[in-house]
Design a protein around this motif. Structure first.
Motif, PDB file in Angstrom:
ATOM      1  N   VAL A 116      37.051  16.738  17.345  1.00 53.47           N
ATOM      2  CA  VAL A 116      37.522  16.515  18.715  1.00 53.47           C
ATOM      3  C   VAL A 116      36.622  15.528  19.452  1.00 53.47           C
ATOM      4  CG1 VAL A 116      36.248  18.514  19.619  1.00 53.47           C
ATOM      5  CG2 VAL A 116      38.272  17.661  20.836  1.00 53.47           C
ATOM      6  N   LEU A 117      35.316  15.575  19.199  1.00 52.08           N
ATOM      7  CA  LEU A 117      34.384  14.665  19.861  1.00 52.08           C
ATOM      8  C   LEU A 117      34.470  13.268  19.269  1.00 52.08           C
ATOM      9  CD1 LEU A 117      31.309  17.046  20.165  1.00 52.08           C
ATOM     10  CD2 LEU A 117      32.914  16.392  21.970  1.00 52.08           C
ATOM     11  N   THR A 118      34.643  13.186  17.954  1.00 47.97           N
ATOM     12  CA  THR A 118      34.817  11.887  17.310  1.00 47.97           C
ATOM     13  C   THR A 118      36.009  11.156  17.897  1.00 47.97           C
ATOM     14  OG1 THR A 118      33.840  12.694  15.239  1.00 47.97           O
ATOM     15  CG2 THR A 118      35.235  10.732  15.100  1.00 47.97           C
ATOM     16  N   LYS A 119      37.119  11.851  17.995  1.00 43.49           N
ATOM     17  CA  LYS A 119      38.339  11.243  18.526  1.00 43.49           C
ATOM     18  C   LYS A 119      38.168  10.865  20.002  1.00 43.49           C
ATOM     19  CE  LYS A 119      41.874  13.185  15.434  1.00 43.49           C
ATOM     20  NZ  LYS A 119      41.028  13.525  14.295  1.00 43.49           N
ATOM     21  N   LYS A 120      37.474  11.700  20.756  1.00 39.48           N
ATOM     22  CA  LYS A 120      37.266  11.434  22.176  1.00 39.48           C
ATOM     23  C   LYS A 120      36.458  10.150  22.380  1.00 39.48           C
ATOM     24  CE  LYS A 120      35.554  13.561  26.457  1.00 39.48           C
ATOM     25  NZ  LYS A 120      35.055  14.821  27.082  1.00 39.48           N
ATOM     26  N   ILE A 121      35.395   9.990  21.616  1.00 36.85           N
ATOM     27  CA  ILE A 121      34.542   8.806  21.762  1.00 36.85           C
ATOM     28  C   ILE A 121      35.272   7.551  21.314  1.00 36.85           C
ATOM     29  CG2 ILE A 121      32.449   7.699  20.876  1.00 36.85           C
ATOM     30  CD1 ILE A 121      31.194  10.523  20.834  1.00 36.85           C
ATOM     31  N   VAL A 122      35.952   7.622  20.184  1.00 32.28           N
ATOM     32  CA  VAL A 122      36.689   6.450  19.699  1.00 32.28           C
ATOM     33  C   VAL A 122      37.773   6.051  20.690  1.00 32.28           C
ATOM     34  CG1 VAL A 122      38.243   5.613  17.904  1.00 32.28           C
ATOM     35  CG2 VAL A 122      36.177   6.869  17.263  1.00 32.28           C
ATOM     36  N   LEU A 123      38.495   7.025  21.219  1.00 30.62           N
ATOM     37  CA  LEU A 123      39.563   6.716  22.178  1.00 30.62           C
ATOM     38  C   LEU A 123      39.003   6.088  23.443  1.00 30.62           C
ATOM     39  CD1 LEU A 123      42.571   6.945  22.921  1.00 30.62           C
ATOM     40  CD2 LEU A 123      42.073   9.223  23.855  1.00 30.62           C
ATOM     41  N   ALA A 124      37.842   6.558  23.892  1.00 34.11           N
ATOM     42  CA  ALA A 124      37.263   6.060  25.138  1.00 34.11           C
ATOM     43  C   ALA A 124      36.622   4.683  24.980  1.00 34.11           C
ATOM     44  CB  ALA A 124      36.221   7.051  25.656  1.00 34.11           C
ATOM     45  N   LEU A 125      35.951   4.451  23.859  1.00 31.27           N
ATOM     46  CA  LEU A 125      35.143   3.238  23.716  1.00 31.27           C
ATOM     47  C   LEU A 125      35.727   2.195  22.776  1.00 31.27           C
ATOM     48  CD1 LEU A 125      31.589   4.870  23.492  1.00 31.27           C
ATOM     49  CD2 LEU A 125      32.787   4.023  25.525  1.00 31.27           C
ATOM     50  N   LEU A 126      36.531   2.639  21.811  1.00 31.64           N
ATOM     51  CA  LEU A 126      37.065   1.712  20.807  1.00 31.64           C
ATOM     52  C   LEU A 126      38.544   1.999  20.534  1.00 31.64           C
ATOM     53  CD1 LEU A 126      34.050   1.969  18.337  1.00 31.64           C
ATOM     54  CD2 LEU A 126      34.566  -0.009  19.776  1.00 31.64           C
ATOM     55  N   PRO A 127      39.355   1.975  21.581  1.00 32.61           N
ATOM     56  CA  PRO A 127      40.769   2.316  21.394  1.00 32.61           C
ATOM     57  C   PRO A 127      41.532   1.236  20.638  1.00 32.61           C
ATOM     58  CG  PRO A 127      40.410   1.513  23.619  1.00 32.61           C
ATOM     59  CD  PRO A 127      39.047   1.614  22.987  1.00 32.61           C
ATOM     60  N   ASP A 128      42.585   1.653  19.946  1.00 31.40           N
ATOM     61  CA  ASP A 128      43.556   0.731  19.332  1.00 31.40           C
ATOM     62  C   ASP A 128      43.011  -0.037  18.130  1.00 31.40           C
ATOM     63  OD1 ASP A 128      45.389   1.439  21.376  1.00 31.40           O
ATOM     64  OD2 ASP A 128      44.496  -0.063  22.702  1.00 31.40           O
ATOM     65  N   TYR A 129      41.933   0.442  17.531  1.00 35.12           N
ATOM     66  CA  TYR A 129      41.421  -0.226  16.332  1.00 35.12           C
ATOM     67  C   TYR A 129      41.619   0.599  15.065  1.00 35.12           C
ATOM     68  CZ  TYR A 129      38.944  -3.764  19.121  1.00 35.12           C
ATOM     69  OH  TYR A 129      38.620  -4.805  19.973  1.00 35.12           O
ATOM     70  N   PHE A 130      41.450   1.908  15.146  1.00 34.59           N
ATOM     71  CA  PHE A 130      41.303   2.722  13.944  1.00 34.59           C
ATOM     72  C   PHE A 130      42.470   3.664  13.711  1.00 34.59           C
ATOM     73  CE2 PHE A 130      37.045   1.918  15.695  1.00 34.59           C
ATOM     74  CZ  PHE A 130      36.472   1.244  14.623  1.00 34.59           C
ATOM     75  N   GLU A 131      42.837   3.768  12.431  1.00 36.73           N
ATOM     76  CA  GLU A 131      43.830   4.742  12.022  1.00 36.73           C
ATOM     77  C   GLU A 131      43.651   5.010  10.524  1.00 36.73           C
ATOM     78  OE1 GLU A 131      46.595   7.516  12.136  1.00 36.73           O
ATOM     79  OE2 GLU A 131      46.024   6.415  13.933  1.00 36.73           O
ATOM     80  N   PRO A 132      43.345   6.244  10.160  1.00 34.54           N
ATOM     81  CA  PRO A 132      43.116   7.408  11.020  1.00 34.54           C
ATOM     82  C   PRO A 132      41.662   7.515  11.484  1.00 34.54           C
ATOM     83  CG  PRO A 132      43.023   8.086   8.741  1.00 34.54           C
ATOM     84  CD  PRO A 132      43.326   6.607   8.728  1.00 34.54           C
ATOM     85  N   VAL A 133      41.408   8.463  12.374  1.00 36.73           N
ATOM     86  CA  VAL A 133      40.057   8.798  12.836  1.00 36.73           C
ATOM     87  C   VAL A 133      39.792  10.250  12.467  1.00 36.73           C
ATOM     88  CG1 VAL A 133      38.554   9.100  14.834  1.00 36.73           C
ATOM     89  CG2 VAL A 133      40.128   7.144  14.735  1.00 36.73           C
ATOM     90  N   PHE A 134      38.759  10.458  11.651  1.00 35.71           N
ATOM     91  CA  PHE A 134      38.433  11.811  11.208  1.00 35.71           C
ATOM     92  C   PHE A 134      37.002  12.169  11.582  1.00 35.71           C
ATOM     93  CE2 PHE A 134      41.906  11.287   8.036  1.00 35.71           C
ATOM     94  CZ  PHE A 134      42.565  12.482   8.254  1.00 35.71           C
ATOM     95  N   GLY A 135      36.853  13.308  12.241  1.00 33.78           N
ATOM     96  CA  GLY A 135      35.558  13.930  12.401  1.00 33.78           C
ATOM     97  C   GLY A 135      35.513  15.176  11.545  1.00 33.78           C
ATOM     98  N   LEU A 136      34.499  15.992  11.760  1.00 37.85           N
ATOM     99  CA  LEU A 136      34.315  17.174  10.925  1.00 37.85           C
ATOM    100  C   LEU A 136      35.209  18.321  11.393  1.00 37.85           C
ATOM    101  CD1 LEU A 136      32.659  18.367   8.593  1.00 37.85           C
ATOM    102  CD2 LEU A 136      30.999  19.152  10.297  1.00 37.85           C
TER     103      LEU A 136
END
Length: 215
Positions: A116-136
């Motif tokens: 949940v934190l991985t996705k939150k940071i990526v969405l806030a700081l680096l949106p629209d670049y990555f797919e998929p985004v996986f944290g633990l």
């Protein structure tokens, strides 16, 4: 080899998050009247997930399961509220991601930080670049276990040997080698070049745009 995908670690690779992590954990420690740690110390405590961070940050004689769980819950609450307060992408990362996107490479994130934190940071700081985004999500699946990295390859429809794995710790390099991906370390992160080389990095990047030369 023609590479079709790049999987990035998050903390210490794409973003400098050490101050937000340290500030949150130090708040937990202060609340329990425990000694705090410096930012440099935290660079060696991160990389294996927040639970491991909490355990290693606690005094050795206060690492019971109950105390660990209490501090972990508090850490998650505090850090989730301030995980993007000071955290920023490293210089050159946005240019690199734009270049990779223009080359139509598939780019993903795999972090040992809670999902949940991985996705939150990526969405806030680096949106629209990555797919998929996986944290633990599952403790047993954290790096250097390659299971999630291999799952990303299946999702992206690429072979592991067509994939570059980029990270800043020996754990990332182990993950890449365990998954039969090209293991690439970065010199600007939380660990030194020696750790990366000792764990089998094939290349070390001194600047994000150095990755383009590998392509």
């Amino acid at each position: 080899m023609t590479y079709k995908a790049v999987i990035f670690d998050l903390d210490g690779t794409l973003v400098n998050s050490i101050e937000d992590i340290a500030d949150a954990m130090n708040t937990v420690l202060l609340n329990h009247n425990y000694p705090t740690h410096t930012y440099n110390t935290y660079k060696n405590l991160v990389g294996s997930g927040i639970k491991s961070l909490v355990i290693n940050a606690l005094p050795k004689n206060h690492r019971s399961d109950l105390e660990t769980d209490n501090c972990l819950n508090t850490m998650m609450t505090i850090y989730s509220e301030q995980c993007t307060t000071k955290t920023q992408p490293y210089s050159g990362i946005i240019k690199l991601l734009d270049s990779l996107k223009s080359k139509q490479l598939k780019i993903s994130v795999f972090s040992n930080k809670a999902d949940v934190l991985t996705k939150k940071i990526v969405l806030a700081l680096l949106p629209d670049y990555f797919e998929p985004v996986f944290g633990l999500k599952i403790e047993a699946h954290k790096k250097p276990n390659p299971v999630v990295a291999l799952e990303i390859c299946k999702t992206l429809n690429v072979l592991p040997e067509e994939t570059i794995f980029v990270g800043d710790t020996g754990i990332d390099i182990q993950t890449a080698n365990n998954a039969n991906m090209l293991a690439v370390g970065v010199s600007w992160g939380f660990r030194d070049k020696k750790e990366l080389i000792d764990h089998g990095a094939s290349h070390i990047l001194n600047h994000p745009l150095d990755l383009i030369d590998l392509l």
